[in-house]
Write a protein that holds these residues in place. Sequence first.
Motif, PDB file in Angstrom:
ATOM      1  N   MET A 149       0.837  -1.197   0.000  1.00 29.97           N
ATOM      2  CA  MET A 149       0.000   0.000   0.000  1.00 29.97           C
ATOM      3  C   MET A 149       0.870   1.245   0.000  1.00 29.97           C
ATOM      4  SD  MET A 149      -3.063  -0.916   2.662  1.00 29.97           S
ATOM      5  CE  MET A 149      -4.160  -2.310   2.374  1.00 29.97           C
ATOM      6  N   ASP A 150       0.528   2.208  -0.817  1.00 39.10           N
ATOM      7  CA  ASP A 150       1.293   3.447  -0.905  1.00 39.10           C
ATOM      8  C   ASP A 150       0.632   4.514  -0.038  1.00 39.10           C
ATOM      9  OD1 ASP A 150       3.152   5.326  -1.624  1.00 39.10           O
ATOM     10  OD2 ASP A 150       2.146   5.860  -3.483  1.00 39.10           O
ATOM     11  N   ILE A 151       0.661   4.290   1.272  1.00 31.44           N
ATOM     12  CA  ILE A 151       0.101   5.250   2.219  1.00 31.44           C
ATOM     13  C   ILE A 151       1.261   6.009   2.835  1.00 31.44           C
ATOM     14  CG2 ILE A 151      -1.303   5.563   4.285  1.00 31.44           C
ATOM     15  CD1 ILE A 151      -2.688   2.956   3.677  1.00 31.44           C
ATOM     16  N   LYS A 152       1.409   7.272   2.482  1.00 29.12           N
ATOM     17  CA  LYS A 152       2.548   8.056   2.953  1.00 29.12           C
ATOM     18  C   LYS A 152       2.319   8.523   4.390  1.00 29.12           C
ATOM     19  CE  LYS A 152       4.184   9.823  -1.512  1.00 29.12           C
ATOM     20  NZ  LYS A 152       3.251   9.040  -2.353  1.00 29.12           N
ATOM     21  N   VAL A 153       3.250   8.175   5.258  1.00 31.74           N
ATOM     22  CA  VAL A 153       3.183   8.550   6.666  1.00 31.74           C
ATOM     23  C   VAL A 153       4.536   9.110   7.086  1.00 31.74           C
ATOM     24  CG1 VAL A 153       2.923   7.692   9.034  1.00 31.74           C
ATOM     25  CG2 VAL A 153       1.411   6.850   7.226  1.00 31.74           C
ATOM     26  N   GLY A 154       4.541  10.339   7.622  1.00 29.65           N
ATOM     27  CA  GLY A 154       5.766  10.914   8.144  1.00 29.65           C
ATOM     28  C   GLY A 154       6.157  10.235   9.441  1.00 29.65           C
ATOM     29  N   ILE A 155       7.430  10.238   9.739  1.00 32.68           N
ATOM     30  CA  ILE A 155       7.893   9.601  10.972  1.00 32.68           C
ATOM     31  C   ILE A 155       9.206  10.247  11.405  1.00 32.68           C
ATOM     32  CG2 ILE A 155       9.168   7.779   9.754  1.00 32.68           C
ATOM     33  CD1 ILE A 155       8.303   5.844  12.017  1.00 32.68           C
ATOM     34  N   SER A 156       9.371  10.445  12.692  1.00 36.67           N
ATOM     35  CA  SER A 156      10.651  10.935  13.200  1.00 36.67           C
ATOM     36  C   SER A 156      11.720   9.913  12.843  1.00 36.67           C
ATOM     37  CB  SER A 156      10.589  11.127  14.719  1.00 36.67           C
ATOM     38  OG  SER A 156       9.678  12.156  15.066  1.00 36.67           O
ATOM     39  N   SER A 157      12.824  10.374  12.300  1.00 39.40           N
ATOM     40  CA  SER A 157      13.862   9.458  11.818  1.00 39.40           C
ATOM     41  C   SER A 157      14.351   8.504  12.891  1.00 39.40           C
ATOM     42  CB  SER A 157      15.042  10.255  11.263  1.00 39.40           C
ATOM     43  OG  SER A 157      14.665  11.009  10.136  1.00 39.40           O
ATOM     44  N   CYS A 158      14.471   8.991  14.135  1.00 38.27           N
ATOM     45  CA  CYS A 158      14.946   8.122  15.214  1.00 38.27           C
ATOM     46  C   CYS A 158      13.954   7.011  15.503  1.00 38.27           C
ATOM     47  CB  CYS A 158      15.243   8.935  16.467  1.00 38.27           C
ATOM     48  SG  CYS A 158      13.814   9.817  17.139  1.00 38.27           S
ATOM     49  N   VAL A 159      12.651   7.315  15.408  1.00 41.20           N
ATOM     50  CA  VAL A 159      11.611   6.309  15.622  1.00 41.20           C
ATOM     51  C   VAL A 159      11.634   5.283  14.490  1.00 41.20           C
ATOM     52  CG1 VAL A 159       9.119   5.932  15.855  1.00 41.20           C
ATOM     53  CG2 VAL A 159      10.181   7.925  16.918  1.00 41.20           C
ATOM     54  N   ASN A 160      12.116   5.713  13.332  1.00 45.57           N
ATOM     55  CA  ASN A 160      12.242   4.824  12.177  1.00 45.57           C
ATOM     56  C   ASN A 160      13.503   3.962  12.244  1.00 45.57           C
ATOM     57  OD1 ASN A 160      11.084   3.981   9.671  1.00 45.57           O
ATOM     58  ND2 ASN A 160      12.711   5.076   8.589  1.00 45.57           N
ATOM     59  N   GLY A 161      14.269   4.121  13.315  1.00 45.79           N
ATOM     60  CA  GLY A 161      15.460   3.290  13.504  1.00 45.79           C
ATOM     61  C   GLY A 161      16.754   3.909  13.032  1.00 45.79           C
ATOM     62  N   GLU A 162      16.734   5.165  12.631  1.00 48.64           N
ATOM     63  CA  GLU A 162      17.951   5.826  12.168  1.00 48.64           C
ATOM     64  C   GLU A 162      18.721   6.420  13.349  1.00 48.64           C
ATOM     65  OE1 GLU A 162      17.241   8.512   8.905  1.00 48.64           O
ATOM     66  OE2 GLU A 162      15.541   7.318   8.194  1.00 48.64           O
ATOM     67  N   SER A 163      20.029   6.295  13.316  1.00 48.05           N
ATOM     68  CA  SER A 163      20.880   6.741  14.429  1.00 48.05           C
ATOM     69  C   SER A 163      21.161   8.237  14.320  1.00 48.05           C
ATOM     70  CB  SER A 163      22.187   5.943  14.428  1.00 48.05           C
ATOM     71  OG  SER A 163      21.928   4.556  14.582  1.00 48.05           O
ATOM     72  N   VAL A 164      20.168   9.023  14.683  1.00 47.15           N
ATOM     73  CA  VAL A 164      20.275  10.481  14.551  1.00 47.15           C
ATOM     74  C   VAL A 164      20.049  11.216  15.865  1.00 47.15           C
ATOM     75  CG1 VAL A 164      19.603  10.495  12.113  1.00 47.15           C
ATOM     76  CG2 VAL A 164      17.826  10.618  13.882  1.00 47.15           C
ATOM     77  N   ARG A 165      19.893  10.494  16.973  1.00 45.44           N
ATOM     78  CA  ARG A 165      19.656  11.153  18.244  1.00 45.44           C
ATOM     79  C   ARG A 165      20.913  11.858  18.752  1.00 45.44           C
ATOM     80  NH1 ARG A 165      15.414  10.236  21.433  1.00 45.44           N
ATOM     81  NH2 ARG A 165      16.620   9.933  23.347  1.00 45.44           N
ATOM     82  N   ASP A 170      22.813  11.362  21.124  1.00 39.52           N
ATOM     83  CA  ASP A 170      23.894  10.477  21.547  1.00 39.52           C
ATOM     84  C   ASP A 170      24.333   9.514  20.447  1.00 39.52           C
ATOM     85  OD1 ASP A 170      21.644   8.912  21.435  1.00 39.52           O
ATOM     86  OD2 ASP A 170      21.746   8.189  23.499  1.00 39.52           O
ATOM     87  N   GLY A 171      23.835   9.732  19.236  1.00 40.16           N
ATOM     88  CA  GLY A 171      24.178   8.858  18.118  1.00 40.16           C
ATOM     89  C   GLY A 171      23.347   7.593  18.058  1.00 40.16           C
ATOM     90  N   GLY A 172      22.355   7.496  18.926  1.00 39.71           N
ATOM     91  CA  GLY A 172      21.499   6.313  18.941  1.00 39.71           C
ATOM     92  C   GLY A 172      20.192   6.534  18.202  1.00 39.71           C
ATOM     93  N   HIS A 173      19.234   5.618  18.388  1.00 36.45           N
ATOM     94  CA  HIS A 173      17.922   5.729  17.761  1.00 36.45           C
ATOM     95  C   HIS A 173      16.859   5.372  18.788  1.00 36.45           C
ATOM     96  CE1 HIS A 173      17.442   1.341  17.590  1.00 36.45           C
ATOM     97  NE2 HIS A 173      18.681   1.277  17.128  1.00 36.45           N
ATOM     98  N   LYS A 174      15.627   5.421  18.376  1.00 38.95           N
ATOM     99  CA  LYS A 174      14.515   5.085  19.261  1.00 38.95           C
ATOM    100  C   LYS A 174      13.487   4.284  18.475  1.00 38.95           C
ATOM    101  CE  LYS A 174      11.461   7.278  22.678  1.00 38.95           C
ATOM    102  NZ  LYS A 174      10.778   8.536  23.065  1.00 38.95           N
ATOM    103  N   SER A 175      13.971   3.241  17.822  1.00 33.37           N
ATOM    104  CA  SER A 175      13.124   2.438  16.936  1.00 33.37           C
ATOM    105  C   SER A 175      11.886   1.925  17.658  1.00 33.37           C
ATOM    106  CB  SER A 175      13.927   1.256  16.388  1.00 33.37           C
ATOM    107  OG  SER A 175      13.133   0.466  15.527  1.00 33.37           O
TER     108      SER A 175
END
Length: 314
Positions: free
Chosen positions: A1-17, A19-24
């Motif tokens: 399904m092509d349902i576009k949903v925005g997401i905080s990058s850290c919640v998406n698993g990207e190490s951008v917090r 401290d260099g971590g994420h919050k997947s």
Amino acid sequence: MDIKVGISSCVNGESVRFDGGHKSNKFASKVLAPYFTYVPICPEVGSGMSVPRPTIRLITNEERIALVDSKDASLDYTDSMVEFSQKTVDRLKETEMCGYIVCANSPSCGMERVKVYSKNSATKNGVGLYTQILMKEMPWLPVEEDGRLSDPVLKENFITRVFCLNDLYKSMDGEPTAGKIIAFHSRYKYTLMSHSTVGYKNLGKLVAKVAEYDINEFFAIYRTQLMQTMTIRASRKNNTNVLMHLQGYFKKELESPQKVELAQIIQDYNQGLLPLLSPITLIKHHLGIHSNEYLAKQSFLNPYPQELRLRYGL
């Protein structure tokens, strides 16, 4: 399904917090990912901050709220964050984005109860600067925090809104018309009734006047009122009222024992003895035998893929 949903990058698993971590978030990454096309955004990195970086926080002097370095308030990131947020949200407004999952407690992304520091105290009454602009500029957009997705009621409400908005966009197919809006609204009669009887009535009055508006202006008004009504969480009382309305469609088709069974299951749901899934499953069973085109199209019966298993605990 092509349902576009925005997401905080850290919640998406990207190490951008910081401290260099994420919050997947497991629910977002494992359960929802097959249905959504995520648009990950980190306002802090996007506005020029590094990874890792010093922590930041919101402060207030009663005249304004600012985003500053936690240890050195002279390092002010407010203007760069606001500029990035406004440009990003302006771009998102031109897309058919259907929802947004933000990081809780973040001074940039938090949706509610973000700490705001003053000279002598701190209160949890703030909103992250980015999310504040997002919700102001896109009041129709379903927004939810990652932590709140563990609550079954909040989670179901958010997912229902996302699929509803996506259905609205798909139904318009890029070109709203009065006929398309009326047909969509007809399918959402009982869904709206379950969320708010007042909202349902007000939207009905609005749709009745569609011919008085420029269609694009009307679509914008309808979209916002629709989604604001859907934000009101469906109650057991309202759901029971809807179930009794649906029950009425079978008064001539069912035998007496079947009527008694359906009425009892609805009553058991009303008393909290059964989940909403139980009476809906029975209604859909009867609908499969006694076809009713109008009832079959009602979104209340199928608001999202049943594989999401969201009505098991409601």
